[in-house]
Design a protein around this motif. Structure first.
Motif, PDB file in Angstrom:
ATOM      1  N   MET A 264       0.843  -1.190   0.000  1.00 48.69           N
ATOM      2  CA  MET A 264       0.000   0.000   0.000  1.00 48.69           C
ATOM      3  C   MET A 264       0.884   1.248   0.000  1.00 48.69           C
ATOM      4  O   MET A 264       1.757   1.375   0.857  1.00 48.69           O
ATOM      5  CB  MET A 264      -0.910   0.003   1.223  1.00 48.69           C
ATOM      6  CG  MET A 264      -2.023  -1.013   1.179  1.00 48.69           C
ATOM      7  SD  MET A 264      -3.100  -0.972   2.641  1.00 48.69           S
ATOM      8  CE  MET A 264      -2.328  -2.231   3.667  1.00 48.69           C
ATOM      9  N   PRO A 265       0.693   2.161  -0.926  1.00 54.45           N
ATOM     10  CA  PRO A 265       1.523   3.354  -0.981  1.00 54.45           C
ATOM     11  C   PRO A 265       1.278   4.293   0.209  1.00 54.45           C
ATOM     12  O   PRO A 265       0.135   4.571   0.573  1.00 54.45           O
ATOM     13  CB  PRO A 265       1.091   4.048  -2.276  1.00 54.45           C
ATOM     14  CG  PRO A 265       0.360   3.019  -3.054  1.00 54.45           C
ATOM     15  CD  PRO A 265      -0.263   2.112  -2.043  1.00 54.45           C
TER      16      PRO A 265
ATOM     17  N   VAL B  65       1.261 -11.508   1.166  1.00 53.88           N
ATOM     18  CA  VAL B  65       0.871 -10.117   0.965  1.00 53.88           C
ATOM     19  C   VAL B  65      -0.467  -9.849   1.648  1.00 53.88           C
ATOM     20  O   VAL B  65      -1.416 -10.630   1.530  1.00 53.88           O
ATOM     21  CB  VAL B  65       0.801  -9.768  -0.537  1.00 53.88           C
ATOM     22  CG1 VAL B  65      -0.290 -10.540  -1.266  1.00 53.88           C
ATOM     23  CG2 VAL B  65       0.619  -8.265  -0.737  1.00 53.88           C
ATOM     24  N   HIS B  66      -0.521  -8.750   2.391  1.00 58.18           N
ATOM     25  CA  HIS B  66      -1.784  -8.316   2.998  1.00 58.18           C
ATOM     26  C   HIS B  66      -2.534  -7.460   1.995  1.00 58.18           C
ATOM     27  O   HIS B  66      -1.969  -6.549   1.391  1.00 58.18           O
ATOM     28  CB  HIS B  66      -1.514  -7.514   4.276  1.00 58.18           C
ATOM     29  CG  HIS B  66      -2.756  -7.201   5.050  1.00 58.18           C
ATOM     30  ND1 HIS B  66      -3.668  -6.247   4.640  1.00 58.18           N
ATOM     31  CD2 HIS B  66      -3.244  -7.720   6.203  1.00 58.18           C
ATOM     32  CE1 HIS B  66      -4.664  -6.193   5.515  1.00 58.18           C
ATOM     33  NE2 HIS B  66      -4.434  -7.077   6.469  1.00 58.18           N
ATOM     34  N   PRO B  67      -3.829  -7.704   1.789  1.00 62.48           N
ATOM     35  CA  PRO B  67      -4.595  -6.906   0.821  1.00 62.48           C
ATOM     36  C   PRO B  67      -4.704  -5.441   1.244  1.00 62.48           C
ATOM     37  O   PRO B  67      -4.491  -5.070   2.402  1.00 62.48           O
ATOM     38  CB  PRO B  67      -5.970  -7.581   0.822  1.00 62.48           C
ATOM     39  CG  PRO B  67      -5.754  -8.927   1.424  1.00 62.48           C
ATOM     40  CD  PRO B  67      -4.630  -8.776   2.393  1.00 62.48           C
ATOM     41  N   ASP B  68      -5.069  -4.615   0.279  1.00 65.07           N
ATOM     42  CA  ASP B  68      -5.270  -3.193   0.531  1.00 65.07           C
ATOM     43  C   ASP B  68      -6.407  -2.989   1.528  1.00 65.07           C
ATOM     44  O   ASP B  68      -7.415  -3.701   1.489  1.00 65.07           O
ATOM     45  CB  ASP B  68      -5.616  -2.470  -0.775  1.00 65.07           C
ATOM     46  CG  ASP B  68      -4.546  -2.649  -1.839  1.00 65.07           C
ATOM     47  OD1 ASP B  68      -3.357  -2.678  -1.480  1.00 65.07           O
ATOM     48  OD2 ASP B  68      -4.909  -2.761  -3.024  1.00 65.07           O
ATOM     49  N   ASP B  69      -6.240  -1.989   2.396  1.00 66.59           N
ATOM     50  CA  ASP B  69      -7.226  -1.759   3.449  1.00 66.59           C
ATOM     51  C   ASP B  69      -7.416  -0.262   3.675  1.00 66.59           C
ATOM     52  O   ASP B  69      -6.553   0.377   4.264  1.00 66.59           O
ATOM     53  CB  ASP B  69      -6.750  -2.443   4.741  1.00 66.59           C
ATOM     54  CG  ASP B  69      -7.792  -2.398   5.848  1.00 66.59           C
ATOM     55  OD1 ASP B  69      -8.939  -1.980   5.568  1.00 66.59           O
ATOM     56  OD2 ASP B  69      -7.470  -2.766   6.978  1.00 66.59           O
ATOM     57  N   PRO B  70      -8.560   0.283   3.198  1.00 71.20           N
ATOM     58  CA  PRO B  70      -9.622  -0.384   2.439  1.00 71.20           C
ATOM     59  C   PRO B  70      -9.211  -0.613   0.990  1.00 71.20           C
ATOM     60  O   PRO B  70      -8.290   0.043   0.497  1.00 71.20           O
ATOM     61  CB  PRO B  70     -10.792   0.597   2.553  1.00 71.20           C
ATOM     62  CG  PRO B  70     -10.148   1.935   2.719  1.00 71.20           C
ATOM     63  CD  PRO B  70      -8.900   1.692   3.511  1.00 71.20           C
ATOM     64  N   PRO B  71      -9.912  -1.525   0.299  1.00 72.04           N
ATOM     65  CA  PRO B  71      -9.515  -1.916  -1.060  1.00 72.04           C
ATOM     66  C   PRO B  71     -10.023  -0.946  -2.114  1.00 72.04           C
ATOM     67  O   PRO B  71     -10.836  -1.295  -2.979  1.00 72.04           O
ATOM     68  CB  PRO B  71     -10.142  -3.299  -1.207  1.00 72.04           C
ATOM     69  CG  PRO B  71     -11.386  -3.226  -0.376  1.00 72.04           C
ATOM     70  CD  PRO B  71     -11.042  -2.341   0.792  1.00 72.04           C
ATOM     71  N   MET B  72      -9.508   0.283  -2.067  1.00 70.07           N
ATOM     72  CA  MET B  72      -9.921   1.317  -3.018  1.00 70.07           C
ATOM     73  C   MET B  72      -8.837   2.389  -3.055  1.00 70.07           C
ATOM     74  O   MET B  72      -8.090   2.559  -2.082  1.00 70.07           O
ATOM     75  CB  MET B  72     -11.254   1.940  -2.595  1.00 70.07           C
ATOM     76  CG  MET B  72     -11.191   2.651  -1.248  1.00 70.07           C
ATOM     77  SD  MET B  72     -12.785   3.229  -0.621  1.00 70.07           S
ATOM     78  CE  MET B  72     -13.537   1.672  -0.128  1.00 70.07           C
TER      79      MET B  72
ATOM     80  N   GLY C 143      -5.547   9.872  -4.303  1.00 74.49           N
ATOM     81  CA  GLY C 143      -4.871   9.779  -5.588  1.00 74.49           C
ATOM     82  C   GLY C 143      -3.869   8.659  -5.673  1.00 74.49           C
ATOM     83  O   GLY C 143      -3.197   8.508  -6.700  1.00 74.49           O
ATOM     84  N   LEU C 144      -3.752   7.847  -4.624  1.00 76.26           N
ATOM     85  CA  LEU C 144      -2.806   6.738  -4.598  1.00 76.26           C
ATOM     86  C   LEU C 144      -3.477   5.475  -5.128  1.00 76.26           C
ATOM     87  O   LEU C 144      -4.578   5.139  -4.697  1.00 76.26           O
ATOM     88  CB  LEU C 144      -2.312   6.485  -3.172  1.00 76.26           C
ATOM     89  CG  LEU C 144      -1.532   7.617  -2.515  1.00 76.26           C
ATOM     90  CD1 LEU C 144      -1.363   7.338  -1.021  1.00 76.26           C
ATOM     91  CD2 LEU C 144      -0.164   7.780  -3.176  1.00 76.26           C
ATOM     92  N   PRO C 145      -2.828   4.762  -6.023  1.00 73.57           N
ATOM     93  CA  PRO C 145      -3.430   3.524  -6.548  1.00 73.57           C
ATOM     94  C   PRO C 145      -3.369   2.401  -5.522  1.00 73.57           C
ATOM     95  O   PRO C 145      -2.562   2.411  -4.591  1.00 73.57           O
ATOM     96  CB  PRO C 145      -2.555   3.203  -7.760  1.00 73.57           C
ATOM     97  CG  PRO C 145      -1.228   3.820  -7.448  1.00 73.57           C
ATOM     98  CD  PRO C 145      -1.525   5.062  -6.636  1.00 73.57           C
ATOM     99  N   ARG C 146      -4.234   1.419  -5.706  1.00 75.35           N
ATOM    100  CA  ARG C 146      -4.229   0.193  -4.909  1.00 75.35           C
ATOM    101  C   ARG C 146      -4.166  -0.969  -5.892  1.00 75.35           C
ATOM    102  O   ARG C 146      -4.878  -0.964  -6.911  1.00 75.35           O
ATOM    103  CB  ARG C 146      -5.502   0.084  -4.069  1.00 75.35           C
ATOM    104  CG  ARG C 146      -5.738   1.245  -3.096  1.00 75.35           C
ATOM    105  CD  ARG C 146      -4.845   1.157  -1.883  1.00 75.35           C
ATOM    106  NE  ARG C 146      -5.527   1.680  -0.699  1.00 75.35           N
ATOM    107  CZ  ARG C 146      -4.988   1.765   0.512  1.00 75.35           C
ATOM    108  NH1 ARG C 146      -3.766   1.356   0.713  1.00 75.35           N
ATOM    109  NH2 ARG C 146      -5.668   2.239   1.530  1.00 75.35           N
ATOM    110  N   VAL C 147      -3.346  -1.973  -5.584  1.00 77.49           N
ATOM    111  CA  VAL C 147      -3.129  -3.037  -6.572  1.00 77.49           C
ATOM    112  C   VAL C 147      -3.303  -4.440  -5.998  1.00 77.49           C
ATOM    113  O   VAL C 147      -3.053  -5.425  -6.691  1.00 77.49           O
ATOM    114  CB  VAL C 147      -1.728  -2.905  -7.218  1.00 77.49           C
ATOM    115  CG1 VAL C 147      -1.636  -1.624  -8.031  1.00 77.49           C
ATOM    116  CG2 VAL C 147      -0.615  -2.960  -6.178  1.00 77.49           C
ATOM    117  N   VAL C 148      -3.762  -4.543  -4.729  1.00 80.01           N
ATOM    118  CA  VAL C 148      -4.018  -5.862  -4.137  1.00 80.01           C
ATOM    119  C   VAL C 148      -5.391  -5.809  -3.467  1.00 80.01           C
ATOM    120  O   VAL C 148      -5.529  -5.870  -2.248  1.00 80.01           O
ATOM    121  CB  VAL C 148      -2.930  -6.262  -3.111  1.00 80.01           C
ATOM    122  CG1 VAL C 148      -3.093  -7.728  -2.703  1.00 80.01           C
ATOM    123  CG2 VAL C 148      -1.532  -6.057  -3.676  1.00 80.01           C
ATOM    124  N   SER C 149      -6.436  -5.666  -4.283  1.00 80.30           N
ATOM    125  CA  SER C 149      -7.777  -5.437  -3.777  1.00 80.30           C
ATOM    126  C   SER C 149      -8.802  -6.476  -4.186  1.00 80.30           C
ATOM    127  O   SER C 149      -9.864  -6.559  -3.566  1.00 80.30           O
ATOM    128  CB  SER C 149      -8.283  -4.054  -4.231  1.00 80.30           C
ATOM    129  OG  SER C 149      -7.492  -3.015  -3.695  1.00 80.30           O
TER     130      SER C 149
END
Length: 390
Positions: A107-108, A234-241, A245-251
């Motif tokens: 997550m960025p 890998v832990h998924p994005d939290d929240p997955p969105m 302006g930062l992208p999420r790539v594990v959602s």
């Protein structure tokens, strides 16, 4: 085979002690060396010191959560290669100490994000909550990020403006601190000025490019992890969105399909977090257990419930939009089929009972809320096991 019951422990300063965790019925502990800056090597001596504390309490250090991936790696910055080399060395040192499940996220800038760390439930217990309107209020009216308005629809912008106008200075400061000043498991905290500068490092990095940086990282570390016999989950994005302006790539399942297809190494694994993935109704959690099978090296079991447009809170472990019964059934089938006990921890418990009066507890990681969640999950697993034998 039953799940291996663990709890997260933040180290000697954690108000929830190892003794508390042992009394909750855990045989394993999930921990990390948060004091070591991102991008630096975890020395064997520091790992063994933490390990000795856990073992003296009658448990084992089963999972690292987390060995952080630095921003230089995520952005492919100048220090990227040096940080990857340090990461490989840390994996070597962890493997030498017998620790073989390593959690990380991609997550960025921000780790898991909430807007309220003490949202009161009808029972008087308190839960973590995420509200998109509050994020938009901060993003548009406090951070004043260029182009922020384009990230939200008109209704959200209208509610966010009203929300901001109705907040006093103390409430605005509290929102800022909640969003960006760091949370348990987050190794970095920011002021608004720091945050704006950190965001600028991602100018020109869209989801496609961030995903390529993620794959490049895995291609550099997974062959080494394979040789060591460790699994990176890998832990998924939290929240997955996307946020700020930062992208999420594990959602989503599609994101994970891409990840495992591109880097098929056995060490490339998943921490299945039912709360993070469960926020999205298009994520079928029981099907994901079936689909990713042996890739799953660690389980975060928690539940979430939507309570307003763009908002959700941490629900009771067995009562939310995640079908926890079906998830545990799928995990049980996987465990039996593969003959392994997957480490599990109850995640993000409520603040309740005596913990309501205690200061210093990590949000989401109080003793009694997690004890309740673990007890419910333990009972559910026993019931699933009994039914499978009937």
């Amino acid at each position: 085979m039953r799940m291996r019951q663990t709890m997260r422990w933040f180290g000697p300063s954690d108000p929830v002690s190892l003794r508390d965790i042992r009394q909750a019925g855990c045989s394993g502990v999930v921990s990390a060396l948060h004091a070591i800056p991102n991008g630096e090597v975890w020395p064997v001596e520091a790992i063994r010191e933490r390990q000795a504390l856990i073992e003296a309490a009658g448990m084992t250090w089963d999972v690292v959560e987390s060995l952080p991936v630095s921003e230089a790696i995520k952005t492919a910055g100048p220090e990227r290669d040096a940080h990857v080399a340090a990461y490989r060395e840390s994996l070597t040192n962890l493997a030498e100490c017998g620790i073989r499940v390593i959690t990380y996220n991609f997550m960025p800038v921000l780790d898991w994000t909430r807007t309220d760390l003490g949202w009161e439930l009808p029972t008087g217990a308190k839960a973590l909550r995420f509200e998109l309107d509050a994020v938009a209020a901060y993003d548009v009216h406090m951070l004043r990020r260029a182009g922020a308005e384009a990230a939200y629809d008109a209704a959200t912008l209208e509610r966010a403006a009203a929300r901001f106008a109705g907040m006093d200075e103390g409430e605005r400061t509290a929102l800022e601190r909640t969003i960006i000043a760091g949370l348990p498991g987050s190794e970095e905290g920011f002021t608004t000025a720091d945050f704006a500068q950190a965001l600028s490092a991602y100018a020109g990095i869209d989801a496609e490019r961030l995903a390529e940086h993620h794959l490049a990282f895995l291609r550099d570390v997974c062959p080494h992890a394979d040789a060591l016999g460790v699994q990176l989950v890998v832990h998924p994005d939290d929240p997955p969105m996307p946020l700020f302006g930062l992208p999420r790539v594990v959602s989503t399942a599609a994101d994970l399909d891409r990840l495992f297809a591109a880097v098929p190494n056995v060490s490339n694994g998943l921490c299945l977090c039912t709360g993070s993935l469960g926020v999205r109704p298009d994520n079928d959690l029981p099907a994901m257990v079936e689909r990713f099978g042996s890739r799953i090296g660690f389980l975060h079991l928690r539940n979430v419930a939507a309570d307003a447009p763009g908002a959700f809170h941490e629900a009771e472990h067995l009562d939310g939009q995640v079908d926890m019964v079906a998830v545990v059934q799928a995990v049980h089938r996987l465990s039996v089929a593969e003959g392994r006990s997957i480490p599990m921890r109850p995640d993000h418990g409520h603040q309740m009972l005596d913990d309501l009066g205690k200061s210093g507890s990590n949000p989401g990681y109080t003793a009694i809320g997690r004890l309740r969640g673990l007890a419910e999950l333990r009972g559910l697993e026993r019931g699933v096991e009994a039914l499978s034998k009937a």
